[in-house]
Write a protein that holds these residues in place. Structure first.
Motif, mmCIF file in Angstrom:
data_model
loop_
_atom_site.group_PDB
_atom_site.id
_atom_site.type_symbol
_atom_site.label_atom_id
_atom_site.label_comp_id
_atom_site.label_asym_id
_atom_site.label_seq_id
_atom_site.Cartn_x
_atom_site.Cartn_y
_atom_site.Cartn_z
ATOM 1 N N LYS A 186 -77.041 -9.297 -36.559
ATOM 2 C CA LYS A 186 -77.229 -7.997 -36.804
ATOM 3 C C LYS A 186 -76.646 -6.971 -35.343
ATOM 4 O O LYS A 186 -76.718 -6.994 -35.002
ATOM 5 C CB LYS A 186 -78.617 -7.648 -36.431
ATOM 6 C CG LYS A 186 -79.411 -8.487 -37.662
ATOM 7 C CD LYS A 186 -81.408 -7.797 -37.661
ATOM 8 C CE LYS A 186 -82.139 -8.400 -38.818
ATOM 9 N NZ LYS A 186 -81.374 -9.467 -39.496
ATOM 10 N N SER B 62 -76.001 -8.380 -41.183
ATOM 11 C CA SER B 62 -76.822 -8.163 -41.812
ATOM 12 C C SER B 62 -77.543 -6.976 -41.022
ATOM 13 O O SER B 62 -77.394 -6.310 -40.539
ATOM 14 C CB SER B 62 -78.572 -8.569 -41.418
ATOM 15 O OG SER B 62 -79.461 -8.619 -41.366
ATOM 16 N N SER B 63 -77.946 -5.639 -41.734
ATOM 17 C CA SER B 63 -78.591 -4.445 -42.028
ATOM 18 C C SER B 63 -80.050 -4.315 -40.741
ATOM 19 O O SER B 63 -80.940 -5.161 -40.991
ATOM 20 C CB SER B 63 -79.279 -3.392 -43.102
ATOM 21 O OG SER B 63 -79.691 -2.336 -42.529
ATOM 22 N N LYS C 139 -83.229 -11.061 -50.987
ATOM 23 C CA LYS C 139 -83.995 -11.665 -49.712
ATOM 24 C C LYS C 139 -85.549 -11.625 -50.170
ATOM 25 O O LYS C 139 -85.878 -10.523 -50.259
ATOM 26 C CB LYS C 139 -83.540 -11.179 -48.740
ATOM 27 C CG LYS C 139 -83.791 -11.127 -48.102
ATOM 28 C CD LYS C 139 -83.127 -10.903 -45.855
ATOM 29 C CE LYS C 139 -83.741 -11.396 -44.720
ATOM 30 N NZ LYS C 139 -82.713 -11.402 -43.497
ATOM 31 N N LEU D 130 -91.218 -1.800 -45.071
ATOM 32 C CA LEU D 130 -91.452 -3.274 -44.527
ATOM 33 C C LEU D 130 -91.907 -3.931 -43.998
ATOM 34 O O LEU D 130 -92.662 -3.972 -43.117
ATOM 35 C CB LEU D 130 -89.512 -3.465 -43.798
ATOM 36 C CG LEU D 130 -89.315 -4.854 -43.389
ATOM 37 C CD1 LEU D 130 -88.780 -5.682 -45.572
ATOM 38 C CD2 LEU D 130 -88.062 -4.877 -42.985
ATOM 39 N N ASN E 97 -89.283 -14.637 -40.717
ATOM 40 C CA ASN E 97 -89.151 -13.946 -38.464
ATOM 41 C C ASN E 97 -90.004 -14.903 -37.954
ATOM 42 O O ASN E 97 -90.918 -14.127 -37.513
ATOM 43 C CB ASN E 97 -89.528 -12.292 -38.946
ATOM 44 C CG ASN E 97 -88.311 -11.715 -40.202
ATOM 45 O OD1 ASN E 97 -89.045 -11.536 -41.178
ATOM 46 N ND2 ASN E 97 -87.586 -11.040 -38.977
ATOM 47 N N ASP F 238 -87.122 -15.320 -45.798
ATOM 48 C CA ASP F 238 -87.088 -15.180 -43.972
ATOM 49 C C ASP F 238 -88.411 -15.216 -43.981
ATOM 50 O O ASP F 238 -89.350 -14.100 -44.330
ATOM 51 C CB ASP F 238 -86.542 -13.319 -44.310
ATOM 52 C CG ASP F 238 -86.056 -13.172 -42.332
ATOM 53 O OD1 ASP F 238 -85.462 -12.308 -42.128
ATOM 54 O OD2 ASP F 238 -86.515 -14.286 -41.500
ATOM 55 N N ASP G 155 -81.233 -15.481 -36.648
ATOM 56 C CA ASP G 155 -81.662 -13.903 -36.616
ATOM 57 C C ASP G 155 -81.702 -13.545 -35.424
ATOM 58 O O ASP G 155 -81.745 -13.656 -34.059
ATOM 59 C CB ASP G 155 -82.367 -13.301 -38.351
ATOM 60 C CG ASP G 155 -81.981 -11.977 -37.910
ATOM 61 O OD1 ASP G 155 -83.060 -11.971 -38.898
ATOM 62 O OD2 ASP G 155 -81.409 -12.040 -37.659
ATOM 63 N N GLU H 206 -84.305 -18.567 -43.580
ATOM 64 C CA GLU H 206 -84.531 -17.675 -42.326
ATOM 65 C C GLU H 206 -85.257 -17.511 -41.360
ATOM 66 O O GLU H 206 -86.489 -16.950 -41.800
ATOM 67 C CB GLU H 206 -83.468 -16.576 -42.643
ATOM 68 C CG GLU H 206 -83.320 -15.566 -41.736
ATOM 69 C CD GLU H 206 -83.243 -13.880 -42.061
ATOM 70 O OE1 GLU H 206 -82.354 -13.823 -43.288
ATOM 71 O OE2 GLU H 206 -83.193 -12.726 -42.052
ATOM 72 N N LYS I 65 -89.722 -11.669 -47.927
ATOM 73 C CA LYS I 65 -90.041 -12.057 -46.706
ATOM 74 C C LYS I 65 -91.365 -12.886 -47.042
ATOM 75 O O LYS I 65 -91.727 -12.816 -48.189
ATOM 76 C CB LYS I 65 -90.512 -10.870 -46.450
ATOM 77 C CG LYS I 65 -89.206 -9.919 -45.703
ATOM 78 C CD LYS I 65 -88.907 -10.428 -44.669
ATOM 79 C CE LYS I 65 -87.374 -9.448 -44.079
ATOM 80 N NZ LYS I 65 -87.137 -10.017 -43.152
ATOM 81 N N GLY J 40 -76.390 -9.239 -45.775
ATOM 82 C CA GLY J 40 -77.803 -8.429 -45.667
ATOM 83 C C GLY J 40 -77.757 -7.118 -45.763
ATOM 84 O O GLY J 40 -78.781 -6.342 -44.792
#
Ligand SMILES: O=C(O)CCC(=O)C1=CC=C[C@@H](O)[C@@H]1C(=O)O
Ligand SMILES: [Mg+2]
Length: 308
Positions: free
Chosen positions: A245, A269-270, A139, A17, A172, A170, A221, A196, A141, A296
């Motif tokens: 999460k 979310s995972s 989703k 990821l 981050n 997302d 998040d 996100e 990134k 998620g």
């Protein structure tokens, strides 16, 4: 009194990821089993230090401190320094009380995490639309490559999405306020559910400014990755979306109390946990996620089939 068994695991992702936090290649965690002689319940410690949870080493050392035995008082007095342990041990206790604890089917569909960057285009272009179901959610990134490059890919992504799709972006926490504004402009009128964590947690006024513009909802998040920060945002009256999460936020019992008190708009979310941690999170999602938003947990392609 319960007996406690610890079972570490460490496996590579089938698809690493890539996010603004960097490249994540392996999931390491700790499966735990509680037994009272008649029943047993499993839980999972799946730390995410990038989001503020304890490290796996600290969690393992903490659990070893029980020397194989603990009771309810021990479980409900785990300190907030160990949110992943709070989740795992309370979940294992709840699973034991539900023994034999048949598998729970998710109450909502999963949002599919696409590969980061241009690989998302190839994934969509080489997959039949009906593979994803009737109204898929994806989703993607951002804030990994340059913004102009990602916005060019974004325009192509919108073309490649199957009909009736929804999209989540997302960052981050990796965008500047100007970049976040530019992304809101690009999302206007598009099937984007939310943006996100466009800004880092410390830029909380920017996050409120972006959300109150009303172009696209903002989802928090990293800003709400522990119960203390979640409560701060809820007391502020946050009207946007809250990503939960479950495996790293802390005590499920206290999470329930906060959700019942404030009724937030949450999406579970995972953290790329295994089936054991996911089952515990899905039980909480069934109780606490009121809106039928996709869950998620569409990360199984990245994790790899053998871990599902
Ligand atoms: O939330 C989802 O839809 C999938 C899980 C997911 O995106 C993440 C899981 C764990 C770490 C993060 O990089 C990432 C996230 O920021 O939400
Ligand atoms: Mg996120």
């Amino acid at each position: 009194m319960y007996s406690l068994t610890l079972q570490p695991y460490d496996y590579p992702f089938r698809r690493p990821l890539r996010t603004h936090h960097g490249l994540w290649k392996r999931r390491q965690g700790l499966l735990i089993k509680l037994s009272d002689g008649q029943r047993e319940g499993w839980g999972e410690i799946a730390p995410l230090p990038d989001f503020g949870s304890e490290s796996l080493e600290a969690a393992h050392e903490f659990c070893q401190g029980f020397q194989g035995h603990l009771d309810d008082g021990d479980i409900f007095s785990i300190g907030d320094r160990y949110p992943a342990c709070q989740f795992a041990l309370e979940s294992a206790r709840e699973a034991l009380l539900r023994y034999p604890n048949p598998p729970l089917q998710p109450n909502f569909p999963y949002c599919q995490l696409l590969p980061t960057g241009e690989a998302a285009l190839k994934r969509l272009q080489t997959t039949p639309n009906d593979h994803w179901g009737p109204s898929p959610c994806f989703k993607w990134k951002i804030a990994v490559e340059g913004m102009q490059q990602e916005q060019d890919w974004f325009q192509q992504l919108l073309q490649d999405l199957p009909p009736h799709s929804r999209l989540r972006l997302d960052a981050n926490g990796g965008l500047s306020q100007e970049e976040a504004q530019a992304w809101l402009g690009a999302c206007e009128g598009q099937p984007v559910d939310y943006l996100e964590q466009p800004r880092p947690p410390e830029a909380w006024q920017d996050l409120e400014t972006l959300h109150h513009q009303g172009v696209v909802p903002i989802a928090l998040d990293e800003s709400v990755a522990n119960l203390r920060d979640l409560e701060t945002w809820l007391q502020r009256g946050w009207s946007g979306i809250i990503v939960i999460k479950a495996a790293i936020i802390g005590s499920p019992r206290r999470l329930r109390q906060l959700c019942q008190q404030f009724q937030p708009d949450v999406v579970f979310s995972s953290v790329f946990e295994t089936r054991i941690g996911r089952q515990a999170a899905l039980h909480l999602a069934q109780e606490l996620q009121r809106k039928p938003r996709a869950l998620g947990f569409g990360v199984l392609e990245a994790i790899g089939e053998e871990r599902q």
